[in-house]
Scaffold this motif. Structure first.
Motif, PDB file in Angstrom:
ATOM      1  N   LEU A 104       0.794  -1.220   0.000  1.00 32.77           N
ATOM      2  CA  LEU A 104       0.000   0.000   0.000  1.00 32.77           C
ATOM      3  C   LEU A 104       0.834   1.282   0.000  1.00 32.77           C
ATOM      4  N   PRO A 105       1.921   1.404   0.775  1.00 34.65           N
ATOM      5  CA  PRO A 105       2.708   2.631   0.687  1.00 34.65           C
ATOM      6  C   PRO A 105       3.313   2.851  -0.703  1.00 34.65           C
ATOM      7  N   THR A 106       3.689   1.775  -1.365  1.00 34.83           N
ATOM      8  CA  THR A 106       4.248   1.910  -2.709  1.00 34.83           C
ATOM      9  C   THR A 106       3.181   2.393  -3.687  1.00 34.83           C
ATOM     10  N   ILE A 107       1.986   1.852  -3.580  1.00 34.02           N
ATOM     11  CA  ILE A 107       0.893   2.298  -4.443  1.00 34.02           C
ATOM     12  C   ILE A 107       0.560   3.761  -4.158  1.00 34.02           C
ATOM     13  N   PHE A 108       0.531   4.138  -2.877  1.00 33.72           N
ATOM     14  CA  PHE A 108       0.269   5.531  -2.518  1.00 33.72           C
ATOM     15  C   PHE A 108       1.339   6.452  -3.093  1.00 33.72           C
ATOM     16  N   PHE A 109       2.590   6.064  -2.970  1.00 30.22           N
ATOM     17  CA  PHE A 109       3.685   6.881  -3.492  1.00 30.22           C
ATOM     18  C   PHE A 109       3.569   7.038  -5.010  1.00 30.22           C
TER      19      PHE A 109
ATOM     20  N   PHE B 132       6.469  11.425   5.124  1.00 29.57           N
ATOM     21  CA  PHE B 132       6.342   9.971   5.087  1.00 29.57           C
ATOM     22  C   PHE B 132       7.688   9.279   5.279  1.00 29.57           C
TER      23      PHE B 132
ATOM     24  N   ASN C  46      -0.014  12.033  -9.757  1.00 31.24           N
ATOM     25  CA  ASN C  46      -0.810  13.259  -9.641  1.00 31.24           C
ATOM     26  C   ASN C  46       0.072  14.497  -9.603  1.00 31.24           C
TER      27      ASN C  46
ATOM     28  N   TYR D  17       0.840   6.765  -6.879  1.00 30.94           N
ATOM     29  CA  TYR D  17      -0.343   7.568  -7.159  1.00 30.94           C
ATOM     30  C   TYR D  17      -0.067   9.049  -6.893  1.00 30.94           C
ATOM     31  N   LEU D  18       0.587   9.352  -5.787  1.00 29.59           N
ATOM     32  CA  LEU D  18       0.902  10.737  -5.462  1.00 29.59           C
ATOM     33  C   LEU D  18       1.878  11.336  -6.468  1.00 29.59           C
TER      34      LEU D  18
END
Length: 180
Positions: free
Chosen positions: A37-42, A77, A48, A44-45
């Motif tokens: 999940l942190p990798t996906i968040f990174f 983070f 964007n 995605y961020l």
């Protein structure tokens, strides 16, 4: 009265038995499910950030806002990940420095968003926006630095840190009165 488990309509006379320790999922197995999940968040961020940077390339104030928010979030983070990896024998001085950096980054991020929002609001709303931002910053300082927990047991009543499944065992064990 024993608790009975029925399978497909057939009545078994076996009481409820908890799973043996070897079959109960441990916390590491549960947490390893969500390690991506942190990798996906990174990703995605960052995606964007790239899109918004491209759209705001002609407006330097928007570009500065987007870039500063991205850098502040990435540093925040990083510091939070570093804080997660601290051990119990880490010197208090290092832990306090890291808490200070996290608080400063949170303060910067709060002020950055408050400044951006206050540019489009009327003056009377700016008072509310900056008042809320100041209260968040001061409460963050209070909870980060002024409250000191005596030990892990006093902190445990605010956050469930108990990982030895005592509550599950208590729930599964029935007393003589409960069986009757």
């Amino acid at each position: 009265m024993d608790l009975k488990i029925s399978n497909d309509g057939a009545n078994d006379s076996k009481p409820f038995q908890p799973k043996p320790e070897s079959q109960q999922p441990n916390d590491k197995q549960f947490c390893s499910i969500f390690e991506f999940l942190p990798t996906i968040f990174f990703l995605y961020l960052t995606y964007n950030f790239g899109i918004v940077t491209y759209r705001s390339r002609n407006n330097p104030w928007d570009l500065a806002f987007v870039t500063s928010c991205y850098v502040e979030l990435m540093l925040l983070f990083y510091c939070l990940r570093k804080d997660e990896n601290l051990t119990a024998d880490t010197p208090t001085k290092d832990s306090d420095k890291l808490k200070g950096v996290v608080w400063v980054l949170c303060t910067l991020l709060t002020c950055t968003f408050a400044l951006r929002i206050s540019q489009i609001m009327p003056w009377y709303m700016n008072i509310i926006i900056w008042g809320m931002s100041a209260s968040v910053i001061l409460l963050g300082f209070y909870f980060f630095f002024l409250i000191q927990c005596e030990d892990a047991q006093s902190a445990n009543k605010y956050c469930k840190l108990d990982t030895d499944h005592k509550e599950e065992k208590k729930f599964c064990e029935l007393s003589a009165e409960d069986k009757v």
